[in-house]
Motif scaffolding. Structure first.
Motif, PDB file in Angstrom:
ATOM      1  N   TYR A 191      -2.792 -34.550  94.102  1.00  0.00           N
ATOM      2  CA  TYR A 191      -3.869 -35.743  94.272  1.00  0.00           C
ATOM      3  C   TYR A 191      -5.106 -35.265  93.794  1.00  0.00           C
ATOM      4  O   TYR A 191      -5.740 -34.334  94.657  1.00  0.00           O
ATOM      5  CB  TYR A 191      -3.586 -36.201  95.501  1.00  0.00           C
ATOM      6  CG  TYR A 191      -4.369 -37.639  95.614  1.00  0.00           C
ATOM      7  CD1 TYR A 191      -3.536 -38.824  95.384  1.00  0.00           C
ATOM      8  CD2 TYR A 191      -5.617 -37.847  95.593  1.00  0.00           C
ATOM      9  CE1 TYR A 191      -4.119 -40.055  95.190  1.00  0.00           C
ATOM     10  CE2 TYR A 191      -6.301 -39.086  95.581  1.00  0.00           C
ATOM     11  CZ  TYR A 191      -5.354 -40.108  95.786  1.00  0.00           C
ATOM     12  OH  TYR A 191      -6.173 -41.516  95.512  1.00  0.00           O
ATOM     13  N   ILE A 192      -5.896 -35.882  92.781  1.00  0.00           N
ATOM     14  CA  ILE A 192      -7.000 -35.335  92.409  1.00  0.00           C
ATOM     15  C   ILE A 192      -7.886 -36.533  92.266  1.00  0.00           C
ATOM     16  O   ILE A 192      -7.645 -37.434  92.180  1.00  0.00           O
ATOM     17  CB  ILE A 192      -7.197 -34.521  91.238  1.00  0.00           C
ATOM     18  CG1 ILE A 192      -6.665 -35.486  90.051  1.00  0.00           C
ATOM     19  CG2 ILE A 192      -6.287 -33.277  91.302  1.00  0.00           C
ATOM     20  CD1 ILE A 192      -6.642 -34.795  88.656  1.00  0.00           C
ATOM     21  N   ARG A 193      -9.336 -36.205  92.437  1.00  0.00           N
ATOM     22  CA  ARG A 193     -10.417 -37.098  92.400  1.00  0.00           C
ATOM     23  C   ARG A 193     -11.492 -36.571  91.158  1.00  0.00           C
ATOM     24  O   ARG A 193     -12.063 -35.468  91.679  1.00  0.00           O
ATOM     25  CB  ARG A 193     -10.937 -37.557  93.649  1.00  0.00           C
ATOM     26  CG  ARG A 193     -12.074 -38.694  93.474  1.00  0.00           C
ATOM     27  CD  ARG A 193     -12.705 -38.925  94.522  1.00  0.00           C
ATOM     28  NE  ARG A 193     -11.813 -39.804  95.397  1.00  0.00           N
ATOM     29  CZ  ARG A 193     -11.952 -39.852  96.700  1.00  0.00           C
ATOM     30  NH1 ARG A 193     -12.960 -39.427  97.425  1.00  0.00           N
ATOM     31  NH2 ARG A 193     -10.894 -40.727  97.376  1.00  0.00           N
ATOM     32  N   LEU A 194     -11.729 -37.211  90.313  1.00  0.00           N
ATOM     33  CA  LEU A 194     -12.708 -36.824  89.320  1.00  0.00           C
ATOM     34  C   LEU A 194     -14.106 -37.230  89.632  1.00  0.00           C
ATOM     35  O   LEU A 194     -14.325 -38.211  90.548  1.00  0.00           O
ATOM     36  CB  LEU A 194     -12.479 -37.326  87.985  1.00  0.00           C
ATOM     37  CG  LEU A 194     -11.156 -37.153  87.227  1.00  0.00           C
ATOM     38  CD1 LEU A 194     -10.927 -37.492  85.795  1.00  0.00           C
ATOM     39  CD2 LEU A 194     -10.740 -35.612  87.264  1.00  0.00           C
ATOM     40  N   ASP A 195     -15.075 -36.353  89.250  1.00  0.00           N
ATOM     41  CA  ASP A 195     -16.677 -36.972  89.539  1.00  0.00           C
ATOM     42  C   ASP A 195     -16.858 -38.103  88.998  1.00  0.00           C
ATOM     43  O   ASP A 195     -18.016 -38.747  89.379  1.00  0.00           O
ATOM     44  CB  ASP A 195     -17.481 -35.962  89.081  1.00  0.00           C
ATOM     45  CG  ASP A 195     -17.404 -35.583  87.495  1.00  0.00           C
ATOM     46  OD1 ASP A 195     -16.661 -35.982  86.824  1.00  0.00           O
ATOM     47  OD2 ASP A 195     -18.061 -34.808  86.993  1.00  0.00           O
ATOM     48  N   THR A 196     -16.262 -38.915  88.070  1.00  0.00           N
ATOM     49  CA  THR A 196     -16.487 -40.040  87.331  1.00  0.00           C
ATOM     50  C   THR A 196     -15.687 -41.162  88.491  1.00  0.00           C
ATOM     51  O   THR A 196     -15.986 -42.591  87.863  1.00  0.00           O
ATOM     52  CB  THR A 196     -15.804 -40.354  85.826  1.00  0.00           C
ATOM     53  OG1 THR A 196     -14.381 -40.028  86.093  1.00  0.00           O
ATOM     54  CG2 THR A 196     -16.665 -39.484  85.050  1.00  0.00           C
ATOM     55  N   GLY A 197     -14.954 -40.971  89.408  1.00  0.00           N
ATOM     56  CA  GLY A 197     -14.388 -41.685  90.090  1.00  0.00           C
ATOM     57  C   GLY A 197     -12.917 -42.244  90.222  1.00  0.00           C
ATOM     58  O   GLY A 197     -12.362 -42.467  91.052  1.00  0.00           O
ATOM     59  N   GLU A 198     -12.306 -41.649  89.111  1.00  0.00           N
ATOM     60  CA  GLU A 198     -10.887 -41.827  88.876  1.00  0.00           C
ATOM     61  C   GLU A 198     -10.155 -40.926  89.797  1.00  0.00           C
ATOM     62  O   GLU A 198     -10.487 -39.627  90.005  1.00  0.00           O
ATOM     63  CB  GLU A 198     -10.467 -41.422  87.263  1.00  0.00           C
ATOM     64  CG  GLU A 198     -10.814 -42.574  86.290  1.00  0.00           C
ATOM     65  CD  GLU A 198     -12.192 -42.115  85.720  1.00  0.00           C
ATOM     66  OE1 GLU A 198     -12.842 -40.988  86.150  1.00  0.00           O
ATOM     67  OE2 GLU A 198     -12.887 -42.915  84.974  1.00  0.00           O
ATOM     68  N   GLU A 199      -8.982 -41.434  90.439  1.00  0.00           N
ATOM     69  CA  GLU A 199      -8.198 -40.543  91.229  1.00  0.00           C
ATOM     70  C   GLU A 199      -6.863 -41.074  91.139  1.00  0.00           C
ATOM     71  O   GLU A 199      -6.642 -42.132  90.975  1.00  0.00           O
ATOM     72  CB  GLU A 199      -8.910 -40.454  92.648  1.00  0.00           C
ATOM     73  CG  GLU A 199      -8.772 -42.154  93.296  1.00  0.00           C
ATOM     74  CD  GLU A 199      -9.288 -41.923  94.911  1.00  0.00           C
ATOM     75  OE1 GLU A 199      -8.396 -41.463  95.672  1.00  0.00           O
ATOM     76  OE2 GLU A 199     -10.788 -42.181  94.886  1.00  0.00           O
ATOM     77  N   GLY A 200      -6.017 -40.123  91.579  1.00  0.00           N
ATOM     78  CA  GLY A 200      -4.410 -40.326  91.760  1.00  0.00           C
ATOM     79  C   GLY A 200      -3.751 -39.239  91.533  1.00  0.00           C
ATOM     80  O   GLY A 200      -4.335 -38.008  91.633  1.00  0.00           O
ATOM     81  N   ALA A 228     -11.099 -30.523  81.619  1.00  0.00           N
ATOM     82  CA  ALA A 228     -11.452 -29.077  82.197  1.00  0.00           C
ATOM     83  C   ALA A 228     -13.099 -29.043  82.391  1.00  0.00           C
ATOM     84  O   ALA A 228     -13.306 -28.214  83.172  1.00  0.00           O
ATOM     85  CB  ALA A 228     -11.241 -28.300  80.674  1.00  0.00           C
ATOM     86  N   SER A 229     -13.862 -30.048  82.000  1.00  0.00           N
ATOM     87  CA  SER A 229     -15.423 -29.955  82.131  1.00  0.00           C
ATOM     88  C   SER A 229     -15.924 -30.833  83.368  1.00  0.00           C
ATOM     89  O   SER A 229     -17.103 -30.618  83.595  1.00  0.00           O
ATOM     90  CB  SER A 229     -15.953 -30.271  80.843  1.00  0.00           C
ATOM     91  OG  SER A 229     -15.561 -31.703  80.449  1.00  0.00           O
ATOM     92  N   ALA A 230     -14.986 -31.707  83.943  1.00  0.00           N
ATOM     93  CA  ALA A 230     -15.151 -32.133  84.974  1.00  0.00           C
ATOM     94  C   ALA A 230     -15.170 -31.633  86.183  1.00  0.00           C
ATOM     95  O   ALA A 230     -14.542 -30.509  86.454  1.00  0.00           O
ATOM     96  CB  ALA A 230     -14.182 -33.629  85.012  1.00  0.00           C
ATOM     97  N   ILE A 231     -15.924 -32.340  87.126  1.00  0.00           N
ATOM     98  CA  ILE A 231     -16.005 -31.645  88.707  1.00  0.00           C
ATOM     99  C   ILE A 231     -14.756 -32.433  89.372  1.00  0.00           C
ATOM    100  O   ILE A 231     -14.855 -33.612  89.488  1.00  0.00           O
ATOM    101  CB  ILE A 231     -17.225 -32.096  89.481  1.00  0.00           C
ATOM    102  CG1 ILE A 231     -18.342 -31.419  88.707  1.00  0.00           C
ATOM    103  CG2 ILE A 231     -17.027 -31.772  90.840  1.00  0.00           C
ATOM    104  CD1 ILE A 231     -19.879 -31.739  89.431  1.00  0.00           C
TER     105      ILE A 231
END
Length: 343
Positions: A191-200, A228-231
């Motif tokens: 389960y991950i969350r990106l710095d742009t807000g997407e998660e799942g 690969a470049s996202a937080i």
């Protein structure tokens, strides 16, 4: 009635084709059925991979044998006979390549599922395995047809540069996917969350993009280069268990020792019923602030994975509210006192 030699040879050729078809049907049922029965009695899943890989191929091979026997029975010129023979060999080699491709990809997937953490279960590895086997089969077919492989490889090398320039984004996503898999910082099932807000939950990682399934049952497609470049916050690393924080406030008139004891009792009871025992962890309370109308504190619970926290919070809030009412502990409303100055 006496048959002419040509008619006899044509009938013989038709008989060879029919015999190849009938033998193929019998062997198809015998071989595939036998492997399927063995697979049902054993725990090894490789039997099912072999069975699925050989499906319809035994029939094809026997038909090719029958066709080749029919070819030998019919008077043809050496040139036509040689050309048809090469076509039969090409079809046979291509069918063997398909079987090898099915088996290789199936065993790669099987090994990846068993060897968790060594080889991630992603479609990227499966597709690369299929591509490698297919290229080997194509090179063998080219060699059989008398086409020199060296000029082909040279042309591919020169053309590959132009293709690489035209497909920069695609190749960047491909190598970014390889990097993500090797680094093991994002895996299928996490389960991950990106710095742009997407998660799942990550459901797949292929050669171009990563598929994320949200809790709302939607799918988010993220190019591997952007991932690969996202937080990225990975809630499954370093382990699946995570702390669940619930903020609560009680009246200034409350006995804080009693509040802490009751809250921990409720938290312990809810955790035991909702997520089960977690060895080495006990829920606890930390008072953190004097609020405008309440003394605020945080209850620290623990869930076994990210998705459990919502049911855990749901059950805890309902039960804590009921228990506070029974114990006479007040959860105050926000209060604001307004003074009106009179001149």
């Amino acid at each position: 009635m006496v048959l002419s030699p040509l008619t006899f040879k044509i009938i013989l050729a038709a008989g060879c084709l029919l015999a190849g078809l009938l033998v193929g049907i019998i062997l198809e049922k015998a071989v595939i059925g036998g492997v399927t029965r063995v697979a049902r009695r054993t725990k090894w899943q490789g039997d099912e991979i072999v069975s699925a890989s050989l499906r319809w191929m035994v029939l094809l091979w026997t038909v090719l044998v029958g066709f080749y026997a029919a070819l030998l029975s019919v008077p043809l010129s050496p040139g036509i006979r040689g050309a048809v023979t090469k076509v039969i060999l090409v079809v046979a080699i291509f069918s063997v390549t398909i079987v090898a491709m099915r088996m290789a990809s199936g065993f790669v997937r099987l090994y990846a599922e068993r060897a968790t953490g060594i080889l991630p279960t992603t479609s990227l590895f499966v597709n690369v395995t299929r591509l490698v086997v297919l290229i080997i089969g194509a090179l063998i077919i080219l060699e059989l047809l008398g086409i020199s492989i060296t000029p082909v490889l040279t042309a591919l090398g020169v053309g590959g540069l132009a293709v690489a320039l035209a497909l920069q984004d695609t190749l960047a996503n491909f190598f970014a996917g390889i990097h993500i898999i090797i680094s093991k910082q994002v895996r299928v099932g996490d389960y991950i969350r990106l710095d742009t807000g997407e998660e799942g939950y990550v459901t797949d990682l292929n050669w171009r993009y990563t598929v994320i399934k949200t809790l709302a049952n939607n799918v988010v497609i993220v190019p591997n280069g952007k991932l690969a470049s996202a937080i990225v916050t990975n809630y499954n690393l370093p382990e699946k268990e995570l702390s669940v924080l619930v903020d609560v406030g009680v009246s200034y008139a409350s006995d804080l020792e009693k509040v802490e004891r009751v809250t921990v009792e409720v938290a312990r009871e809810v955790m035991r019923e909702v997520v089960g025992e977690i060895p080495g962890f006990e829920p606890f309370v930390r008072y953190r602030a004097f609020g405008d109308s309440s003394i605020d504190f945080t209850v620290i619970l623990r869930a076994k994975e990210f998705g459990e926290q919502y049911l855990l919070k749901h059950a805890f809030i309902k039960r804590l509210h009921r228990r506070f009412a029974q114990e006479g502990i007040e959860i105050p409303f926000p209060i604001r006192t307004v003074y009106l100055r009179q001149e």
